[in-house]
Design an enzyme around this catalytic site. Structure first.
Site, PDB file in Angstrom:
ATOM      1  N   ASP A 285     -92.389  11.999  27.704  1.00 50.16           N
ATOM      2  CA  ASP A 285     -92.141  12.154  26.369  1.00 50.16           C
ATOM      3  C   ASP A 285     -90.961  11.585  26.434  1.00 50.16           C
ATOM      4  O   ASP A 285     -90.315  11.258  27.233  1.00 50.16           O
ATOM      5  CB  ASP A 285     -91.786  14.248  25.890  1.00 50.16           C
ATOM      6  CG  ASP A 285     -90.846  14.519  27.225  1.00 50.16           C
ATOM      7  OD1 ASP A 285     -90.535  13.910  27.802  1.00 50.16           O
ATOM      8  OD2 ASP A 285     -90.839  16.189  27.342  1.00 50.16           O
TER       9      ASP A 285
ATOM     10  N   ASN B 244     -90.186  28.223  26.377  1.00 44.63           N
ATOM     11  CA  ASN B 244     -91.048  28.983  25.487  1.00 44.63           C
ATOM     12  C   ASN B 244     -92.743  27.928  26.014  1.00 44.63           C
ATOM     13  O   ASN B 244     -93.491  28.808  25.475  1.00 44.63           O
ATOM     14  CB  ASN B 244     -90.820  28.040  23.944  1.00 44.63           C
ATOM     15  CG  ASN B 244     -91.601  26.750  23.770  1.00 44.63           C
ATOM     16  OD1 ASN B 244     -91.690  25.901  25.313  1.00 44.63           O
ATOM     17  ND2 ASN B 244     -91.480  26.207  22.993  1.00 44.63           N
TER      18      ASN B 244
ATOM     19  N   HIS C  48     -93.156  25.808  27.089  1.00 40.64           N
ATOM     20  CA  HIS C  48     -94.045  24.233  26.725  1.00 40.64           C
ATOM     21  C   HIS C  48     -93.546  23.099  28.313  1.00 40.64           C
ATOM     22  O   HIS C  48     -92.812  23.211  28.738  1.00 40.64           O
ATOM     23  CB  HIS C  48     -92.988  23.136  25.576  1.00 40.64           C
ATOM     24  CG  HIS C  48     -91.387  23.056  25.921  1.00 40.64           C
ATOM     25  ND1 HIS C  48     -91.128  22.715  24.827  1.00 40.64           N
ATOM     26  CD2 HIS C  48     -91.018  21.880  26.760  1.00 40.64           C
ATOM     27  CE1 HIS C  48     -89.371  22.553  25.230  1.00 40.64           C
ATOM     28  NE2 HIS C  48     -90.213  22.505  26.686  1.00 40.64           N
TER      29      HIS C  48
ATOM     30  N   GLU D 185     -95.848  22.232  22.766  1.00 39.77           N
ATOM     31  CA  GLU D 185     -95.111  23.846  22.763  1.00 39.77           C
ATOM     32  C   GLU D 185     -96.688  24.311  22.293  1.00 39.77           C
ATOM     33  O   GLU D 185     -97.382  23.976  22.232  1.00 39.77           O
ATOM     34  CB  GLU D 185     -94.513  23.165  21.148  1.00 39.77           C
ATOM     35  CG  GLU D 185     -93.436  21.887  21.362  1.00 39.77           C
ATOM     36  CD  GLU D 185     -92.203  22.339  21.198  1.00 39.77           C
ATOM     37  OE1 GLU D 185     -92.115  23.509  22.632  1.00 39.77           O
ATOM     38  OE2 GLU D 185     -91.033  22.872  20.687  1.00 39.77           O
TER      39      GLU D 185
HETATM   40  C1  GLP Z   1     -87.381  18.813  27.811  1.00 39.64           C
HETATM   41  C2  GLP Z   1     -88.415  18.338  28.080  1.00 39.64           C
HETATM   42  C3  GLP Z   1     -89.299  19.459  28.996  1.00 39.64           C
HETATM   43  C4  GLP Z   1     -87.600  20.047  29.748  1.00 39.64           C
HETATM   44  C5  GLP Z   1     -87.678  21.081  29.198  1.00 39.64           C
HETATM   45  C6  GLP Z   1     -86.803  21.576  29.659  1.00 39.64           C
HETATM   46  O1  GLP Z   1     -87.488  19.475  25.692  1.00 39.64           O
HETATM   47  N1  GLP Z   1     -89.641  18.105  26.647  1.00 39.64           N
HETATM   48  O2  GLP Z   1     -89.563  17.780  30.094  1.00 39.64           O
HETATM   49  O3  GLP Z   1     -89.438  19.750  31.150  1.00 39.64           O
HETATM   50  O4  GLP Z   1     -87.522  20.843  28.095  1.00 39.64           O
HETATM   51  O5  GLP Z   1     -85.538  21.261  29.830  1.00 39.64           O
HETATM   52  P1  GLP Z   1     -84.651  21.894  31.058  1.00 39.64           P
HETATM   53  O6  GLP Z   1     -84.740  21.235  32.588  1.00 39.64           O
HETATM   54  O7  GLP Z   1     -82.759  21.129  30.730  1.00 39.64           O
HETATM   55  O8  GLP Z   1     -84.731  23.401  30.384  1.00 39.64           O
END
Ligand code: GLP
Length: 532
Positions: free
Chosen positions: A67, A136, A138, A143
């Site tokens: 993404d 959440n 995702h 989402e």
């Molecule tokens: C982000 C990314 C995800 C990621 C998630 C968790 O927004 N788009 O791919 O897995 O949030 O992030 P973190 O590893 O910093 O908790």
């Protein structure tokens, strides 16, 4: 879904990097699906290190990122383009032409998404997809929603995600409110998926992922439809914030633990009836629950626990199903274990023997209690393993023990035994300092007075104490011979004397036995209970 449970973030990163490295070794021109977020950073560091050591070659690897924010300039500090360059691409020999990230600068997101999806297909599809997970639920930027998009698409970020990701930006307003992301089908079409989750902030969502049926409000549950997913998570993500409760004869202690951190401690008085104890625990634990996001409760209690039923001579429990009674009152999963086992676990998790794998805890009090930890796990045996106070150190003419045997260690090495022996010796030596101190104290001795007599050079006290050390050392030698622990930890009132006890004991023991005095003392039980 397979689960690899790691001790900590470092181990998680190591395990994940190992899987990626194997994939690259098995298929040098494989297609990796890459993720951003803070979780995979440790894994990327390990991969960069492996590349530097010549263990892995990325020259033919192709990659597609999950993404990218939208809109965002590639050179923005917080773009995933910058993230990938800084955390991985600049540190390994991947060909930049083989790396793909959705273009956050495009003015035609629809065409960008269609093209991205096409490129993934043309590459032969993702061999190994790495995923993090949002608080959440995702994955990528898919989402929670009433329905989920299948393919790469432009999506609106939820309030929760914008808030969570604002920690990387100067302010909430600076966080882009949309993103380009692979869809759920894009992700699920990968041949193999590893999902990384680290830290207590992920414990709620990990529990939802594991316990809930497939649903679009927790998009990660869609992964349950894939045949080859491995969840790699550390203990904090798996267990979250935990409450430990240690039921003692006088006080009930509470400790809230998050990872290595003790967040809160409290204690209440122990009531005399079972109902009173349950009531007092429920009151305090429910008030703790209001302050902390507790996910599970561990309870240490004196006594024998058989098939979940507790029977204790010191507390009003007789075949009491503590687990069930507390679960009903707290609305949380509850695990019950023997209090000495919990204290031993507390020692290996939080005490001076943290780095050990195997310890024996010896608690010198009214009796001699103990807990045995091997490979960082409590040894339970059939049921009441760890009753080390009842190893027999004197065969002929051994002192009678209420357990029915004679010559049990606790009849010689407990604080009670030390005081009894000192009392008898004092009465036989009325000219001694020890006797004088006893008389001044209404004809009663306690541990402190014995050490006071020793300080004053009392020969009678010294003879008793030397014998006590001999008894103590005998039992410890046996424990070491049976279990071969990395260390023996001593706890209980007598050990408050520190070196006065430790130095002569060490002299008596063989040199290769590591022996420590507990720093946690009576806190160890609640801390260990939290870790059950
Ligand atoms: C982000 C990314 C995800 C990621 C998630 C968790 O927004 N788009 O791919 O897995 O949030 O992030 P973190 O590893 O910093 O908790």
């Amino acid at each position: 879904m397979r689960i690899i449970l790691c001790e900590n973030y470092d181990e998680l990163s190591e395990k994940a990097a190992g899987i990626v490295a194997s994939q690259v070794m098995l298929k040098p021109d494989c297609v990796l699906g890459l993720a951003t977020g803070s979780t995979p950073v440790g894994m990327y560091n390990k991969l960069a290190e492996m590349y530097k050591n010549g263990e892995i070659d990325f020259s033919q690897v192709r990659s597609f990122n999950l993404d990218e924010y939208y809109p965002i300039k590639k050179d923005n500090d917080q773009s995933y383009y910058t993230f990938m360059r800084e955390n991985l691409f600049s540190k390994i020999n991947i060909d930049p032409n083989n790396t793909h990230i959705p273009n956050g600068e495009t003015d035609n997101p629809k065409a960008e998404c269609e093209n991205y999806e096409k490129m993934i297909k043309q590459s032969g599809g993702v061999d190994l997809q790495i995923l993090g997970i949002g608080q959440n639920g995702h994955i990528g930027f898919n989402e929670p929603d009433a329905s989920l998009n299948s393919y790469t698409h432009l999506t609106k970020l939820t309030e929760n995600t914008i808030n969570a990701n604002s920690r990387f930006f100067n302010s909430y307003d600076e966080v882009p409110k949309q993103a380009l992301t692979m869809g759920i089908s894009t992700i699920l079409s990968a041949k193999k998926i590893i999902l990384l989750a680290s830290g207590a902030s992920k414990s709620t969502v990990v529990a939802e992922l594991l316990n809930d049926a497939i649903n679009t409000s927790v998009p990660a549950t869609m992964l349950k439809t894939h045949p080859d997913v491995i969840l790699i998570c550390d203990r904090d993500a798996y267990m979250g914030t935990k409450l430990g409760i240690d039921i003692g004869g006088t006080n009930i202690k509470f400790a809230v633990v998050e990872g290595d951190c003790v967040k809160y401690k409290s204690s209440v008085k122990t009531e005399r009836t079972c109902e009173g104890i349950i009531e007092a625990i429920a009151k305090e634990a429910n008030s703790i629950k209001e302050q902390f996001n507790i996910k599970k409760v561990g309870v240490g209690t004196p006594g024998i626990i058989k098939n979940g039923m507790v029977t204790s001579v010191n507390l009003p429990f007789e075949n009491t199903n503590l687990e069930k009674l507390l679960k009903e009152r707290l609305g949380l999963p509850v695990t019950v274990d023997n209090d000495a086992n919990c204290a031993a676990l507390g020692e290996i998790e939080f005490g001076t023997t943290k780095e050990c794998d195997n310890i024996v805890l010896v608690s010198l009090g009214t009796g001699v209690g103990g807990g045995i930890i091997m490979n960082r796990q409590i040894c339970h045996g059939n049921n009441n393993m760890g009753e080390i106070g009842h190893i027999i150190i004197q065969t002929e003419g051994g002192r009678k023990c209420p357990c029915g045997l004679c010559g049990c260690w606790e009849q010689y090495a407990s604080a009670t035994a030390l005081i009894k022996d000192a009392q008898a010796a004092a009465l036989e030596n009325k000219e001694s300092v020890l006797y004088g101190l006893m008389e001044k104290n209404s004809s009663r001795l306690d541990g402190k007075l014995i050490f006071e007599a020793l300080d004053q050079g009392c020969e009678t006290a010294k003879a008793v104490f030397d014998k006590y050390i001999f008894y103590l050392a005998s039992g410890i030698e046996s424990l070491v011979n049976i279990f071969g622990p990395d260390a023996v930890v001593l706890a209980g009132g007598v050990t408050k004397q520190g070196d006065k006890l430790l130095a002569p004991l060490k002299e008596k023991l063989r040199g290769n036995i590591r022996i420590e005095i507990s720093e946690l003392q009576s806190d160890a039980g609640a801390l260990g209970a939290a870790m059950l």
